[in-house]
Design an enzyme around this catalytic site. Structure first.
Site, short mmCIF file in Angstrom:
data_model
loop_
_atom_site.label_atom_id
_atom_site.label_comp_id
_atom_site.label_asym_id
_atom_site.label_seq_id
_atom_site.Cartn_x
_atom_site.Cartn_y
_atom_site.Cartn_z
N CYS A 114 0.81 -1.22 0.00
CA CYS A 114 0.00 0.00 0.00
C CYS A 114 0.84 1.27 0.00
O CYS A 114 0.34 2.36 -0.26
CB CYS A 114 -0.93 -0.01 1.21
SG CYS A 114 -1.84 -1.54 1.35
N HIS A 239 -3.13 6.76 2.74
CA HIS A 239 -3.60 5.49 2.18
C HIS A 239 -5.00 5.22 2.73
O HIS A 239 -5.24 5.34 3.94
CB HIS A 239 -2.63 4.38 2.56
CG HIS A 239 -3.15 3.02 2.30
ND1 HIS A 239 -3.75 2.66 1.12
CD2 HIS A 239 -3.21 1.91 3.10
CE1 HIS A 239 -4.15 1.40 1.19
NE2 HIS A 239 -3.83 0.92 2.38
N ASN A 269 -10.05 -0.53 0.03
CA ASN A 269 -8.59 -0.44 0.09
C ASN A 269 -8.02 -0.99 -1.22
O ASN A 269 -8.10 -2.18 -1.48
CB ASN A 269 -8.11 -1.26 1.29
CG ASN A 269 -6.60 -1.26 1.44
OD1 ASN A 269 -5.87 -0.92 0.53
ND2 ASN A 269 -6.14 -1.67 2.62
O1 UT7 Z 1 -3.74 -1.75 3.51
C1 UT7 Z 1 -3.06 -2.46 4.46
C2 UT7 Z 1 -3.33 -1.92 5.77
N1 UT7 Z 1 -4.45 -2.61 6.38
C3 UT7 Z 1 -5.12 -2.02 7.30
O2 UT7 Z 1 -4.88 -0.88 7.59
C4 UT7 Z 1 -6.18 -2.80 8.04
C5 UT7 Z 1 -6.05 -2.49 9.51
N2 UT7 Z 1 -7.08 -3.16 10.30
C6 UT7 Z 1 -8.37 -2.80 10.24
O3 UT7 Z 1 -8.76 -1.92 9.50
C7 UT7 Z 1 -9.33 -3.49 11.18
O4 UT7 Z 1 -8.60 -4.23 12.14
C8 UT7 Z 1 -10.35 -4.42 10.50
C9 UT7 Z 1 -11.34 -3.59 9.68
C10 UT7 Z 1 -9.63 -5.39 9.57
C11 UT7 Z 1 -11.14 -5.21 11.51
O5 UT7 Z 1 -11.80 -4.31 12.40
P1 UT7 Z 1 -11.71 -4.52 13.98
O6 UT7 Z 1 -12.55 -3.48 14.57
O7 UT7 Z 1 -10.25 -4.54 14.32
O8 UT7 Z 1 -12.42 -5.92 14.16
P2 UT7 Z 1 -11.83 -7.24 14.84
O9 UT7 Z 1 -10.86 -7.90 13.94
O10 UT7 Z 1 -11.39 -6.89 16.21
O11 UT7 Z 1 -13.13 -8.12 14.93
C12 UT7 Z 1 -14.25 -7.76 15.76
C13 UT7 Z 1 -15.36 -8.75 15.55
C14 UT7 Z 1 -14.91 -10.21 15.65
O12 UT7 Z 1 -15.93 -10.95 16.27
P3 UT7 Z 1 -15.81 -11.31 17.83
O13 UT7 Z 1 -14.51 -12.09 17.96
O14 UT7 Z 1 -15.79 -10.00 18.55
O15 UT7 Z 1 -17.04 -12.12 18.07
C15 UT7 Z 1 -14.82 -10.64 14.21
O16 UT7 Z 1 -15.01 -12.01 14.03
O17 UT7 Z 1 -15.92 -8.59 14.24
C16 UT7 Z 1 -15.96 -9.87 13.58
N3 UT7 Z 1 -15.79 -9.63 12.15
C17 UT7 Z 1 -16.81 -9.41 11.33
N4 UT7 Z 1 -18.14 -9.32 11.54
C18 UT7 Z 1 -18.92 -9.06 10.47
C19 UT7 Z 1 -14.63 -9.58 11.45
N5 UT7 Z 1 -14.89 -9.32 10.17
C20 UT7 Z 1 -16.24 -9.20 10.06
C21 UT7 Z 1 -17.11 -8.93 8.99
N6 UT7 Z 1 -18.44 -8.85 9.24
N7 UT7 Z 1 -16.67 -8.69 7.73
#
Ligand code: UT7
Length: 320
Positions: A114, A239, A269
């Site tokens: 990225c 980004h 993204n």
């Molecule tokens: O370009 C490269 C750079 N990449 C980035 O900058 C990405 C950086 N990371 C992020 O943007 C975020 O960490 C994410 C958007 C990927 C995830 O968001 P989060 O708020 O960190 O969510 P999480 O991974 O902590 O997950 C929270 C909950 C989990 O469920 P439990 O364990 O709390 O029951 C996940 O299983 O959300 C669940 N979850 C979803 N639910 C519905 C994860 N993905 C999804 C989904 N839909 N698509």
């Protein structure tokens, strides 16, 4: 050593847009989760006849047209991508052939995920200075849909395809600064075509923490290098990974939110295409004026990061 100024941009998107609702029919997710956690509402995926290369060619030819330059005037062509059609020829070489760029110039791809577009600009600057050229064609393009696991809801909802390009001119006239860095880590990982696993895998939370530390560090680093303050910057172009990442950084820096451009709601993204797509979005929406200072910040796989201060010179037909 001369700096660079941005004289034109161009972009290209696949025909097919994919809404959050459409993704919710494929994996266990919903529009409310995706929108509230990422700010993304839709993205584009390539379909028949489209690829990273075809998008790169379209974006690059638009940037050249907007610069009112002929292909013969380009002194180097660098393309940032992690999802080119082939390992070789590079996307940049395929753009060279399609556009009819000269053969006596360096033409290559850069992989810094990225952060790729800003790395590519920095490489172009070094080549122009070393070879005495004036114009660089710098492209960021991705067909990430090709390497997405459409059963993994933690990644497939984040990414999209697209391409952006800029023509950068070597100059002593305007302020230019960059800082680039990397920290080898597999927090974001995708193997090459043919190997297993070929899909993007990401430690989401760890990457989020990295991003909200890297962006302010890059912004503050560029301001310290140039002696500028955020008041002297017209646009901060980060980004476009996640709206919450940008909002977090705005808060951390107590920065004016209106200076931070955002378009991830429409494109998701798009990795290396993200920053040039944002630059072209600013141009297309008439939000750039000649002399404006753009502080671009990239972060992502590698892990890599970069901050780059560019001045918008403007399309020649717009400034005439
Ligand atoms: O370009 C490269 C750079 N990449 C980035 O900058 C990405 C950086 N990371 C992020 O943007 C975020 O960490 C994410 C958007 C990927 C995830 O968001 P989060 O708020 O960190 O969510 P999480 O991974 O902590 O997950 C929270 C909950 C989990 O469920 P439990 O364990 O709390 O029951 C996940 O299983 O959300 C669940 N979850 C979803 N639910 C519905 C994860 N993905 C999804 C989904 N839909 N698509």
């Amino acid at each position: 050593m001369n700096g660079l100024q941005l004289i034109s941009t161009g972009s290209a998107l696949p025909r097919r847009s994919v809404s959050n609702e459409e993704l919710a029919q494929m994996v266990d997710t919903d529009d409310a989760w995706i929108t509230s956690r990422t700010g993304i509402q839709q993205r584009y995926f390539c379909s028949e006849g489209e690829s990273a290369v075809s998008l790169a060619i379209a974006a690059a030819s638009e940037a050249l047209r907007n610069a009112q330059l002929t292909p013969q005037e380009v002194d180097c062509c660098i393309c940032a991508t992690v999802s080119g059609d082939f390992a070789t020829p590079s996307v940049a070489c395929m753009v060279q052939a399609a556009l009819g760029l000269r053969e006596d110039i360096p033409v290559l791809d850069v992989n810094a995920a990225c952060t790729g577009f800003l790395y590519a600009a920095s490489v172009a600057r070094g080549l122009l200075c070393g070879n005495g050229g004036r114009y660089a064609l710098v492209i960021g393009c991705e067909q990430l849909s090709r390497i997405l696991d459409m059963t993994d809801r933690t990644t497939c909802i984040l990414f999209g395809d697209g391409a952006g390009a800029g023509v950068l001119e070597s100059t002593q006239e305007s302020l230019y600064a960059d800082l680039l860095g990397a920290r080898g880590s597999q927090a974001i990982c995708a193997a090459g075509p043919g190997s297993q696993p070929s899909h993007i895998q990401m430690e989401g939370r760890a990457v989020f923490r990295f991003a909200v530390e890297a962006i302010p560090r890059c912004i503050e680093g560029i301001l310290a290098k140039t002696g500028l303050t955020l008041d002297d910057i017209d646009w901060v172009v980060c980004h476009q990974a996640n709206e919450r990442i940008i909002d977090h950084c705005i808060k951390k820096l107590s920065a004016p939110a209106e200076k931070f451009y955002k378009n991830m709601s429409r494109y998701g993204n798009t990795s290396a295409a993200s920053i040039p797509l944002a630059l072209d979005g600013l141009r297309q929406s008439g939000q750039l004026r000649p002399g404006m200072r753009l502080l671009c910040v990239g972060f992502g796989g590698g892990l890599t990061w970069a901050g780059t201060l560019l001045t918008w010179k403007g399309d020649s037909h717009e400034t005439a």
